[in-house]
Design an enzyme around this catalytic site. Structure first.
Site, PDB file in Angstrom:
ATOM      1  N   TYR A 107      -1.864  92.371 -30.004  1.00 15.81           N
ATOM      2  CA  TYR A 107      -1.991  92.252 -31.455  1.00 15.81           C
ATOM      3  C   TYR A 107      -2.628  90.909 -31.814  1.00 15.81           C
ATOM      4  CZ  TYR A 107      -1.656  93.860 -36.054  1.00 15.81           C
ATOM      5  OH  TYR A 107      -2.053  94.260 -37.288  1.00 15.81           O
ATOM      6  N   ARG A 160     -10.373  95.285 -44.399  1.00 14.07           N
ATOM      7  CA  ARG A 160      -9.956  93.874 -44.363  1.00 14.07           C
ATOM      8  C   ARG A 160      -9.105  93.666 -43.125  1.00 14.07           C
ATOM      9  NH1 ARG A 160      -4.841  91.301 -45.433  1.00 14.07           N
ATOM     10  NH2 ARG A 160      -5.060  91.970 -43.309  1.00 14.07           N
ATOM     11  N   LYS A 178      -0.579  98.225 -33.700  1.00 10.40           N
ATOM     12  CA  LYS A 178       0.687  98.268 -34.460  1.00 10.40           C
ATOM     13  C   LYS A 178       1.607  99.353 -33.911  1.00 10.40           C
ATOM     14  CE  LYS A 178       0.777  95.267 -37.826  1.00 10.40           C
ATOM     15  NZ  LYS A 178       0.950  94.806 -39.199  1.00 10.40           N
ATOM     16  N   GLU A 249      -2.431  99.875 -43.742  1.00 18.64           N
ATOM     17  CA  GLU A 249      -2.656  98.634 -43.003  1.00 18.64           C
ATOM     18  C   GLU A 249      -4.076  98.112 -43.214  1.00 18.64           C
ATOM     19  OE1 GLU A 249       0.095  97.831 -40.846  1.00 18.64           O
ATOM     20  OE2 GLU A 249      -0.970  95.933 -40.789  1.00 18.64           O
ATOM     21  N   ASP A 250      -4.194  96.846 -43.580  1.00 16.38           N
ATOM     22  CA  ASP A 250      -5.495  96.173 -43.660  1.00 16.38           C
ATOM     23  C   ASP A 250      -6.515  96.859 -44.564  1.00 16.38           C
ATOM     24  OD1 ASP A 250      -4.318  94.311 -42.126  1.00 16.38           O
ATOM     25  OD2 ASP A 250      -5.680  94.415 -40.439  1.00 16.38           O
ATOM     26  N   ASP A 272       2.143  97.544 -45.115  1.00 15.96           N
ATOM     27  CA  ASP A 272       2.727  96.442 -44.341  1.00 15.96           C
ATOM     28  C   ASP A 272       2.229  95.079 -44.818  1.00 15.96           C
ATOM     29  OD1 ASP A 272       4.433  95.543 -42.233  1.00 15.96           O
ATOM     30  OD2 ASP A 272       2.614  94.951 -41.176  1.00 15.96           O
ATOM     31  N   ASP A 273       0.975  95.016 -45.266  1.00 21.56           N
ATOM     32  CA  ASP A 273       0.439  93.715 -45.717  1.00 21.56           C
ATOM     33  C   ASP A 273       1.138  93.251 -46.983  1.00 21.56           C
ATOM     34  OD1 ASP A 273      -1.687  93.698 -43.715  1.00 21.56           O
ATOM     35  OD2 ASP A 273      -2.380  95.429 -44.837  1.00 21.56           O
ATOM     36  N   ASN A 414      -3.952  83.951 -41.085  1.00 28.56           N
ATOM     37  CA  ASN A 414      -4.307  84.341 -39.708  1.00 28.56           C
ATOM     38  C   ASN A 414      -5.819  84.473 -39.599  1.00 28.56           C
ATOM     39  OD1 ASN A 414      -1.625  84.688 -38.826  1.00 28.56           O
ATOM     40  ND2 ASN A 414      -1.562  86.696 -39.783  1.00 28.56           N
TER      41      ASN A 414
HETATM   42  P1  NAD Z   1      -6.746  88.705 -49.750  1.00 25.50           P
HETATM   43  O1  NAD Z   1      -8.201  88.718 -49.537  1.00 25.50           O
HETATM   44  O2  NAD Z   1      -6.113  89.847 -50.456  1.00 25.50           O
HETATM   45  O3  NAD Z   1      -6.348  87.354 -50.542  1.00 25.50           O
HETATM   46  C1  NAD Z   1      -6.898  86.080 -50.313  1.00 25.50           C
HETATM   47  C2  NAD Z   1      -6.570  85.210 -51.520  1.00 25.50           C
HETATM   48  O4  NAD Z   1      -6.967  83.875 -51.231  1.00 25.50           O
HETATM   49  C3  NAD Z   1      -7.314  85.624 -52.793  1.00 25.50           C
HETATM   50  O5  NAD Z   1      -6.431  85.570 -53.879  1.00 25.50           O
HETATM   51  C4  NAD Z   1      -8.393  84.536 -52.948  1.00 25.50           C
HETATM   52  O6  NAD Z   1      -8.724  84.288 -54.308  1.00 25.50           O
HETATM   53  C5  NAD Z   1      -7.642  83.353 -52.361  1.00 25.50           C
HETATM   54  N1  NAD Z   1      -8.538  82.265 -51.975  1.00 25.50           N
HETATM   55  C6  NAD Z   1      -9.724  82.326 -51.328  1.00 25.50           C
HETATM   56  N2  NAD Z   1     -10.253  81.093 -51.213  1.00 25.50           N
HETATM   57  C7  NAD Z   1      -9.362  80.245 -51.781  1.00 25.50           C
HETATM   58  C8  NAD Z   1      -9.337  78.853 -51.974  1.00 25.50           C
HETATM   59  N3  NAD Z   1     -10.319  78.075 -51.532  1.00 25.50           N
HETATM   60  N4  NAD Z   1      -8.266  78.314 -52.610  1.00 25.50           N
HETATM   61  C9  NAD Z   1      -7.275  79.091 -53.055  1.00 25.50           C
HETATM   62  N5  NAD Z   1      -7.229  80.414 -52.888  1.00 25.50           N
HETATM   63  C10 NAD Z   1      -8.267  80.987 -52.260  1.00 25.50           C
HETATM   64  O7  NAD Z   1      -6.121  88.517 -48.319  1.00 25.50           O
HETATM   65  P2  NAD Z   1      -4.574  88.772 -47.891  1.00 25.50           P
HETATM   66  O8  NAD Z   1      -4.416  90.134 -47.362  1.00 25.50           O
HETATM   67  O9  NAD Z   1      -3.686  88.348 -48.999  1.00 25.50           O
HETATM   68  O10 NAD Z   1      -4.449  87.774 -46.654  1.00 25.50           O
HETATM   69  C11 NAD Z   1      -4.536  86.364 -46.835  1.00 25.50           C
HETATM   70  C12 NAD Z   1      -4.194  85.669 -45.535  1.00 25.50           C
HETATM   71  O11 NAD Z   1      -2.824  85.918 -45.226  1.00 25.50           O
HETATM   72  C13 NAD Z   1      -5.018  86.170 -44.345  1.00 25.50           C
HETATM   73  O12 NAD Z   1      -5.444  85.078 -43.575  1.00 25.50           O
HETATM   74  C14 NAD Z   1      -4.040  86.986 -43.557  1.00 25.50           C
HETATM   75  O13 NAD Z   1      -4.284  86.971 -42.173  1.00 25.50           O
HETATM   76  C15 NAD Z   1      -2.722  86.303 -43.877  1.00 25.50           C
HETATM   77  N6  NAD Z   1      -1.554  87.184 -43.676  1.00 25.50           N
HETATM   78  C16 NAD Z   1      -0.520  86.695 -42.934  1.00 25.50           C
HETATM   79  C17 NAD Z   1       0.588  87.496 -42.683  1.00 25.50           C
HETATM   80  C18 NAD Z   1       1.730  86.946 -41.870  1.00 25.50           C
HETATM   81  O14 NAD Z   1       1.759  85.793 -41.605  1.00 25.50           O
HETATM   82  N7  NAD Z   1       2.705  87.710 -41.479  1.00 25.50           N
HETATM   83  C19 NAD Z   1       0.625  88.810 -43.158  1.00 25.50           C
HETATM   84  C20 NAD Z   1      -0.438  89.277 -43.936  1.00 25.50           C
HETATM   85  C21 NAD Z   1      -1.533  88.447 -44.191  1.00 25.50           C
END
Ligand code: NAD
Length: 560
Positions: A107, A160, A178, A249-250, A272-273, A414
């Site tokens: 993963y 995504r 997953k 997912e994603d 899950d996200d 991530n």
């Molecule tokens: P997303 O695209 O839905 O959201 C990204 C957000 O970041 C948006 O609101 C965007 O406006 C904002 N953004 C972009 N550039 C920015 C900046 N310079 N300053 C402030 N905000 C900014 O993506 P997502 O699905 O919400 O995922 C976001 C991150 O979280 C990814 O890196 C993902 O890998 C991580 N994530 C981690 C976990 C975990 O740790 N378990 C789980 C899910 C997602």
């Protein structure tokens, strides 16, 4: 001769009619060198496998020797995928016994790399693909899948993938990975899992130009046509495999929230996200409060990022505050502040906000930068879900430490390269005061003679247990209180030793026990909320344990 397979764990009998190489080439039946002589005779295998009969333990030893000879994580991924396609039981035995080490290979982060190179690495098919070209035929295609009983489906449209963006049909690596975790950590039977990729095209020009790309050669479908395709898929599943859990997912956030809201009231599904991430982050926060002190409802939480994951976490924290303090959700939301790429999200900012951001828009003046927001709000918790590496600068982190004794700092983006700050930065810039967790793993950090072990907010702490619980009680729907309960249960599993090292999550070594307790807690909620269809067992925990898959070879006996 008809052979009956007694599955040692569920005691069900299956007819195995294959013989010879067909048995060896079927990963569900294959035992390789572990076929005993009576089975070699029954299946016509004499001479087709080497003479010495070995045990699964010896096979694991051989696999691990070969595994360690590979130094590149992607090579390890390919090696494990090949084993998966050759001998399923052995693959899961190896995975379960080495879960901590292999999770980053099967993963995140390695699966991301594997998805990027999916077309080039492709060896054999796994799971089902439904594309725009198949419109109107989804239900019929589902009959091509050989299993009639499916418990869990993980589906993506590849739009995504982790923090890597649109990978189209190459996103199939995510549902496959997953579901491997569902089997290893959650004890769901492998034959009851189904990875699915809905190919609606891709807007990734590099993929469209790549002759090895495996998806259709079209840009992404949008609007009503996209929704019709998703409806066709969901309705097909409900007809072919009624009661199966669908895990989204994603998906990009424009589809993720919409699809979840549309389907969650009609069928067994979750995203899950949004919900899994929400629960795992809430569990980490509850663990962090055991170190930093204070109640959930008293925290002031600033989020950098306001997408799927951030809003999912916020929704779960709000559910937690409501549950614990009895205040209304509108009041609970006042503890949270969000910044997106433009700055603080406020009602006065003058732009049109996406629907999922609106409940969290503050009625206050617009503030453009994170540092200024921290100065103004004085948060106790800072959460990074922006996908922007290094956005928690030294100034930001020192500003957090200026007004709180133990600032809680979660850099959850991530893969590792996208984390808002590293564990070392969080500990050194706060002189060891930060309670830190991340989305991707970081090595322990020594600071002024003290060892700090950063916790990883890995969704696999939550989704296998939630899924197992839902399947075990035949739940009709998934509710927020199930995820809240899962978060609480996970937080309780963090030991004092973990907390002493600054770790807010338990070790993955205990994942099966964690999964069992989360599944039990989720079942209890389902029974309480009247959403279970299976009669209440006397002892829910043992009932669940008895349903879990343990990777041991089945014993085949002749029925003649
Ligand atoms: P997303 O695209 O839905 O959201 C990204 C957000 O970041 C948006 O609101 C965007 O406006 C904002 N953004 C972009 N550039 C920015 C900046 N310079 N300053 C402030 N905000 C900014 O993506 P997502 O699905 O919400 O995922 C976001 C991150 O979280 C990814 O890196 C993902 O890998 C991580 N994530 C981690 C976990 C975990 O740790 N378990 C789980 C899910 C997602």
């Amino acid at each position: 001769m008809t052979i009956t397979k007694y599955d040692t764990t569920i005691q069900s009998k299956k007819q195995v009619t294959k013989r010879g190489l067909d048995v060896i080439n079927d990963p569900r039946l294959n035992k390789g060198t572990a076929f005993p002589y009576n089975e070699r005779d029954q299946f016509g295998l004499r001479g087709l496998v080497p003479p010495r009969c070995t045990t699964i333990e010896t096979q694991v030893q051989r696999v691990m020797g070969n595994y360690y000879r590979k130094t590149d994580p992607l090579e390890k991924f390919v090696f494990l995928s090949a084993l998966h396609g050759r001998n399923e039981c052995l693959f899961y035995r190896v995975l379960l016994e080495n879960l901590e080490e292999m999770t980053p290979v099967i993963y995140t982060p390695t699966v991301g790399l594997a998805c990027q190179k999916f077309g080039a690495l492709y060896r054999r098919t796994r799971g089902m693909y439904f594309s725009v070209e198949d419109k109107g035929m989804f239900r019929k295609m589902m009959d091509n899948w050989p299993e009639n009983e499916i418990s869990v489906i993980v589906v993506t449209d590849g739009s995504r993938i982790l923090g890597l963006g649109d990978l189209g049909a190459n996103g199939m690596g995510i549902p496959v990975g997953k579901l491997s975790l569902y089997v290893a950590a959650g004890g769901i039977y492998p034959n009851r899992t189904l990875p699915v990729l809905i190919d609606v095209g891709t807007n990734n020009q590099d993929l469209l130009n790549d002759p090895l790309y495996l998806g259709i050669n079209k840009t992404r479908l949008t609007g009503e046509k996209y929704n019709e395709l998703m409806d066709e898929f969901v309705e097909g599943v409900q007809d072919r495999w009624p009661g199966a859990l669908i895990q989204f997912e994603d998906f990009t956030n424009d589809h993720a929230f919409y699809l979840l809201e549309k389907y969650r009231h009609q069928m067994l599904c979750f995203n899950d996200d949004i919900q899994g991430t929400g629960a795992v982050a809430l569990a980490g926060l509850l663990g962090a409060l055991r170190i930093a002190g204070g109640k959930l409802e008293d925290q002031k939480i600033v989020f950098l990022g306001a997408g799927t994951a951030a809003v999912g976490i916020a929704n779960m924290i709000v559910a937690g505050i409501v549950e614990e303090s009895g205040i209304r959700p509108e009041e609970a939301r006042k503890q949270l502040w969000f910044l997106d790429s433009k700055g603080l999200i406020t009602t006065r900012r003058g732009d049109t906000l996406k629907a999922h951001k609106i409940p969290y828009a503050r009625d206050m003046e617009f503030i453009p930068t994170l540092t200024e927001v921290i100065r103004k709000v004085k948060p106790t918790v800072l959460m990074g879900l922006s996908g922007q590496a290094n956005s928690f600068t030294e100034t930001v982190i020192k500003e957090m430490a200026r007004h709180v004794k133990r600032p809680i700092i979660f850099a959850l983006s991530n893969p590792t390269s996208k984390a808002e700050c590293t564990a070392r930065q969080a500990y050194t810039w706060t002189d060891g005061k930060a309670v830190f967790a991340s989305g991707s793993p970081f090595e322990p950090v020594e600071h002024k003679g003290q060892m700090y072990v950063p916790g990883q907010g890995n969704n696999m702490f939550i989704f296998p247990g939630v899924g197992l619980g839902l399947v075990a009680c035949g739940a009709k729907k998934v509710t927020d209180s199930m995820f809240y309960t899962a978060a609480r249960t996970l937080a309780k599993r963090v030991t004092d030793t973990d907390l002493h090292q600054g770790t807010v999550y338990p070790g993955l070594k205990r994942i099966r026990q964690i999964t069992e307790s989360i599944a039990t807690a989720v079942c209890r909620v389902a029974y309480k909320e009247g959403l279970a269809t299976v009669p209440v067992p006397d002892d829910i925990l043992s009932y669940i344990q008895n349903q879990m898959y343990h990777p041991a070879y089945a014993v085949y006996e002749s029925d003649s």
